[in-house]
Every structure is written in C-alpha cells, then in structure tokens.
Design a protein around this motif. Sequence first.
Motif, PDB file in Angstrom:
ATOM      1  N   ALA A   4       1.092  -0.096 -22.628  1.00 32.08           N
ATOM      2  CA  ALA A   4       0.720  -1.291 -21.872  1.00 32.08           C
ATOM      3  C   ALA A   4       1.549  -1.408 -20.600  1.00 32.08           C
ATOM      4  O   ALA A   4       1.032  -1.743 -19.525  1.00 32.08           O
ATOM      5  N   CYS A   5       2.844  -1.106 -20.722  1.00 29.93           N
ATOM      6  CA  CYS A   5       3.707  -1.152 -19.537  1.00 29.93           C
ATOM      7  C   CYS A   5       3.324  -0.064 -18.542  1.00 29.93           C
ATOM      8  O   CYS A   5       3.331  -0.295 -17.323  1.00 29.93           O
ATOM      9  N   TYR A   6       2.979   1.114 -19.056  1.00 29.03           N
ATOM     10  CA  TYR A   6       2.597   2.217 -18.158  1.00 29.03           C
ATOM     11  C   TYR A   6       1.325   1.900 -17.396  1.00 29.03           C
ATOM     12  O   TYR A   6       1.251   2.096 -16.177  1.00 29.03           O
ATOM     13  N   TYR A   7       0.314   1.399 -18.094  1.00 30.21           N
ATOM     14  CA  TYR A   7      -0.954   1.123 -17.435  1.00 30.21           C
ATOM     15  C   TYR A   7      -0.854  -0.067 -16.475  1.00 30.21           C
ATOM     16  O   TYR A   7      -1.675  -0.198 -15.569  1.00 30.21           O
ATOM     17  N   SER A   8       0.163  -0.913 -16.665  1.00 32.54           N
ATOM     18  CA  SER A   8       0.338  -2.022 -15.728  1.00 32.54           C
ATOM     19  C   SER A   8       0.858  -1.549 -14.372  1.00 32.54           C
ATOM     20  O   SER A   8       0.658  -2.228 -13.363  1.00 32.54           O
ATOM     21  N   VAL A   9       1.537  -0.409 -14.358  1.00 32.95           N
ATOM     22  CA  VAL A   9       2.065   0.135 -13.093  1.00 32.95           C
ATOM     23  C   VAL A   9       1.435   1.483 -12.772  1.00 32.95           C
ATOM     24  O   VAL A   9       1.976   2.235 -11.963  1.00 32.95           O
ATOM     25  N   GLU A  10       0.311   1.799 -13.399  1.00 32.74           N
ATOM     26  CA  GLU A  10      -0.311   3.110 -13.189  1.00 32.74           C
ATOM     27  C   GLU A  10      -0.729   3.309 -11.732  1.00 32.74           C
ATOM     28  O   GLU A  10      -0.615   4.414 -11.189  1.00 32.74           O
TER      29      GLU A  10
END
Length: 249
Positions: A4-10
């Motif tokens: 979730a954190c990765y896709y928020s800053v993808e």
Amino acid sequence: MGNACYYSVEKLVSSSLLSKNLKVRIYETVILPVVLYGCETWTLTLREEHRLRLFENKVLRKIFGAKRDEVTGEWRKLHNTELHALYSSPDIIRNIKSRRLRWAGHVARMGESRNAYRVLVGRPEEKRPLGRPRCKWENNIKMDLREVGYDGRDWINLAQDRDQWRAYVRAAMNLRVLKSQRYWGAVQTAAFLATNAASSDSIPGREVESLSPSHRNWMCVLASHIIANTVKNGTSSDETSQTSNDGTK
C-alpha cells in the motif's frame, strides 16, 4: 502495508523527472520504514525472506528501469545481480537481521524484572502440539550469529559485552557489502590478525586506512574475539588430546 505504501508513491518512483538517487532516498525513507516496522521481533522462514527480497527487487526494478541488451538491442528487466550492483546499500534482509541482533542485545542486557527478558529466558509449562516445532525467534538469532562467524551457544552472555555485540551487529548489516574490494581487504586484515596474532607493525595498513573509524573499530573487536575463540578452542583441544593420551597410557 508495504504494498500500500509502495503504490501510494509509485508515480514518484517511476517518474522520469526525478533522479535515481532521489528515488532510492524515497524508498529508504518512505517505503522501507513502513515495511520494516517491528521487524526486530519477527521470526522469518526462508520462504518469508524470499518474499521480502521479491518485494525489494520489484521496487528497485521500478526505480532503475529496464536495460537495453547489447547483443539483441531489446529492452529487458535487470537481473538480481545487476540490481544489487546498482543498489549499494544493504538489502532488506540485512536490515532485518541487523536490527534483530541489535534488539536481542538490548533484551539480553535487561534485568530479570523486565518482561521482555522474562519472555526471552522463560519456558512454557504446557505441552506443545504434535508435529515439527516452529522456528523460534531465538533460533533466528543463532542463525544470524552463525552467518557472521559466531558458533557459540551462549549468545546471551556474549551480548553483555557491548563492543563485541556491536561488532557482530555491524557485520550482519555489511555482510553483502563486505564483498566489495574495500571491505574485503578489511576482512582479510581481520583474518590475518586472528590467524597470526601479530603485532601492529606487521598489519597491512592500506585496507585499514581506507576504512572509517567505526568500521575500523568493529574490525578490531571482531578480530580480537576470533583470536580469543581460537585460543580457547586450541586449549580445549590440547586438554582433550592430553586426556586421551593419559587414558591410553
């Protein structure tokens, strides 16, 4: 949480407007702390370590992008070895093992009245269920120490010496980085100290001078600990051989 954190800053990680160094900094300051929250108490199996490596490789491939093949001219994904060469920092498993060892040292030095220490040394009274025993947190600590060269069993007593324990924590963090030429020379120097126990005048100094004071410190502590174990093992083997000779006589 990590995905979730990765896709928020993808979008930032895959943006062509940001430099790769800035993307790596975003990964280390935004994504990695979320993924590693509470990792000091994790008990990891090999399958779980593999899944964590897959997650990190996915993020790094998004950061560094594809590579054009020199032979075919086609774009392809970066191999794991190429990712590790581009990403010079310790990988996610090195971070976990280093933090876990650091926390284990804190717990081992706590007083007997602390709950964390009582959980560490306590033994459950009830019978365990049938089947293979699950991997314990202490088993991970012993395996982490075995990777950095400690084969003893009483790691709680070892953790009472802060300098020696700090040396093992840093060795666990830099285990993959130690394969570089600069740090590998330092390891060879430590092995030279451990095997020969020579004076400081005969120590090759080029590798030591290239190190920072902190790395120089843990190298010397680790070498001294190896020397102590070598002397101890040599003494015990001599006593065993003497006992066997007396029995033969």
